[in-house]
Design an enzyme around this catalytic site. Structure first.
Site, mmCIF file in Angstrom:
data_model
loop_
_atom_site.group_PDB
_atom_site.id
_atom_site.type_symbol
_atom_site.label_atom_id
_atom_site.label_comp_id
_atom_site.label_asym_id
_atom_site.label_seq_id
_atom_site.Cartn_x
_atom_site.Cartn_y
_atom_site.Cartn_z
ATOM 1 N N ARG A 61 5.528 -5.151 19.819
ATOM 2 C CA ARG A 61 6.573 -4.540 20.864
ATOM 3 C C ARG A 61 7.779 -3.604 21.017
ATOM 4 O O ARG A 61 7.948 -2.833 21.786
ATOM 5 C CB ARG A 61 7.063 -6.139 22.142
ATOM 6 C CG ARG A 61 7.018 -5.508 23.247
ATOM 7 C CD ARG A 61 7.914 -7.411 24.210
ATOM 8 N NE ARG A 61 8.963 -7.382 24.526
ATOM 9 C CZ ARG A 61 9.813 -8.173 24.787
ATOM 10 N NH1 ARG A 61 9.993 -8.480 24.368
ATOM 11 N NH2 ARG A 61 10.651 -8.263 26.502
ATOM 12 N N HIS A 65 8.696 0.065 22.637
ATOM 13 C CA HIS A 65 10.090 -0.266 23.045
ATOM 14 C C HIS A 65 9.990 1.124 22.555
ATOM 15 O O HIS A 65 11.157 2.076 23.131
ATOM 16 C CB HIS A 65 10.907 -0.769 23.246
ATOM 17 C CG HIS A 65 10.173 -2.039 24.307
ATOM 18 N ND1 HIS A 65 10.424 -2.466 25.284
ATOM 19 C CD2 HIS A 65 9.119 -2.823 24.642
ATOM 20 C CE1 HIS A 65 10.511 -3.725 26.001
ATOM 21 N NE2 HIS A 65 8.981 -3.453 25.667
ATOM 22 N N GLY A 71 9.179 9.011 22.608
ATOM 23 C CA GLY A 71 9.145 9.419 21.566
ATOM 24 C C GLY A 71 9.339 8.256 20.214
ATOM 25 O O GLY A 71 9.961 7.260 20.401
ATOM 26 N N ASN A 93 15.590 -4.565 27.319
ATOM 27 C CA ASN A 93 14.840 -4.285 26.175
ATOM 28 C C ASN A 93 16.320 -5.871 25.276
ATOM 29 O O ASN A 93 16.104 -6.602 24.268
ATOM 30 C CB ASN A 93 15.987 -3.496 25.315
ATOM 31 C CG ASN A 93 14.446 -2.074 25.029
ATOM 32 O OD1 ASN A 93 13.389 -1.761 25.485
ATOM 33 N ND2 ASN A 93 15.068 -0.710 24.965
ATOM 34 N N HIS A 193 -1.440 -8.045 24.174
ATOM 35 C CA HIS A 193 -1.207 -9.506 24.745
ATOM 36 C C HIS A 193 -1.542 -10.434 24.316
ATOM 37 O O HIS A 193 -1.825 -11.737 24.793
ATOM 38 C CB HIS A 193 -0.828 -9.584 26.591
ATOM 39 C CG HIS A 193 0.441 -8.876 27.542
ATOM 40 N ND1 HIS A 193 0.683 -8.535 28.555
ATOM 41 C CD2 HIS A 193 1.140 -8.303 26.198
ATOM 42 C CE1 HIS A 193 1.618 -7.789 28.975
ATOM 43 N NE2 HIS A 193 2.326 -8.430 27.445
ATOM 44 N N ASP A 247 -7.734 -10.492 19.624
ATOM 45 C CA ASP A 247 -8.863 -11.035 19.435
ATOM 46 C C ASP A 247 -8.829 -10.104 21.016
ATOM 47 O O ASP A 247 -7.747 -9.934 21.308
ATOM 48 C CB ASP A 247 -9.272 -12.349 19.571
ATOM 49 C CG ASP A 247 -8.852 -13.571 19.558
ATOM 50 O OD1 ASP A 247 -7.832 -12.978 20.991
ATOM 51 O OD2 ASP A 247 -8.671 -14.952 19.602
#
Length: 319
Positions: A61, A65, A71, A93, A193, A247
């Site tokens: 994550r 972010h 970039g 954040n 996720h 998975d």
């Protein structure tokens, strides 16, 4: 002697080749300048993940972010000062967990001892993310190295550039498109996720009136989150079936109403994204291939090279 104009052309060509070679990424960028790079990274990553199993999802994550707004330049790692509110203190954040920041600091500290002023923080984040995804059973993909770190970080610069669970599918599709990612790449990246968790405040307001949830799942979520106004850290796994394994179960959960966030349900209920959800639910190898390709693309998105950035001595502050 050659005419002066020719000398200028030759000089120009030489300087532009120098710039090109300076700005070129490669897989073995540190093989001569920091031969122990891979070993040091591997040790820091394994040690951290074993002791804090949620590090992997947090690091994935964190990369996301960092990269998507402006970039992959390590700007998310910079701490605010009394004179500057940095990206990591932007509202979106504030829920980033501490473990991935800690991992980057540990890796950087070890690398500075072995090869000072050589390895960039943005390269550390890119490699750590890939290795952690692989450790949890996800696909391996190549990470090209040689990024430089940004010299600035402003909270205001990322406004509206990261997806929020409350956004409509059209807003999310447009946000990714603005950074050059198509619908299929966006759905593949959402597969992140399959690991990690979300705080109750991100979804509890949807539980009462949302028909997309499986009713028993909605009931269980209400119970799990009942204390969240008093305890804002309460959270639930994004993929309740296999939360610590990378998975394709995340996609299999969505048709059953077992998605956690409004944006998860949106992927299954929107005709533009649903075919890809069904494809990845059926075929994990296809998901892995597409996720790996999208991650490789994301990890070199708008990178800084050559003189456009620096090698930070500390990842949380500019030199």
């Amino acid at each position: 002697p050659p005419p002066p104009s020719l000398l200028l052309v030759v000089l120009f060509l030489l300087s532009s080749t120098a710039l090109l070679s300076e700005s070129r990424l490669s897989l073995d960028y540190y093989s001569k300048t920091c031969p122990s790079f891979n070993k040091i990274m591997q040790e820091a990553i394994t040690d951290k993940q074993i002791n804090n199993p949620t590090t992997a999802a947090g690091t994935l994550r964190l990369l996301f972010h960092d990269c998507l707004p402006n970039g992959c330049d390590g700007s998310i790692l910079i701490s605010s000062t009394p004179f500057n509110k940095a990206e990591r203190d932007a509202d979106i954040n504030l829920s980033l967990p501490g473990d991935p920041f800690d991992l980057i600091v540990r890796a950087k500290t070890a690398l500075e001892l072995s090869c000072p002023n050589t390895v960039s923080c943005s390269d550390i984040l890119a490699v750590a993310t890939r290795d952690l995804v692989t450790m949890l059973g996800g696909p391996y993909y190549k990470v090209f190295l040689g990024r430089k770190d940004s010299r600035s970080s402003q909270a205001s610069s990322i406004e509206g550039k990261l997806p929020k669970p409350t956004m409509s599918m059209s807003q999310i599709i447009n946000l990714f498109a603005a950074s050059g990612f198509n619908v299929q790449e966006m759905v593949a990246l959402s597969g992140a996720h399959t690991i990690g968790f979300s705080h109750c405040k991100e979804f509890s307001s949807n539980l009462g009136n949302n028909t997309h949830y499986n009713p028993r799942f909605a009931q269980a979520l209400k119970q799990a989150c009942s204390g969240y106004p008093k305890n804002p850290t309460l959270s639930v796994f994004n993929d309740i079936m296999s939360p610590n394994k990378f998975d394709n179960l995340y996609y299999q959960n969505l048709p059953k109403g077992l998605g956690l966030l409004e944006s998860d349900h949106g992927l299954y209920n929107d005709p533009r994204t649903k075919p890809f959800v069904e494809l990845y639910a059926k075929d994990q190898n296809k998901f892995f291939r597409d996720f790996a390709r999208a991650m490789q693309k994301l990890s070199v998105y708008r990178i800084k090279t050559g003189r456009r950035g620096e090698i930070r001595r500390r990842c949380d502050a500019v030199n």
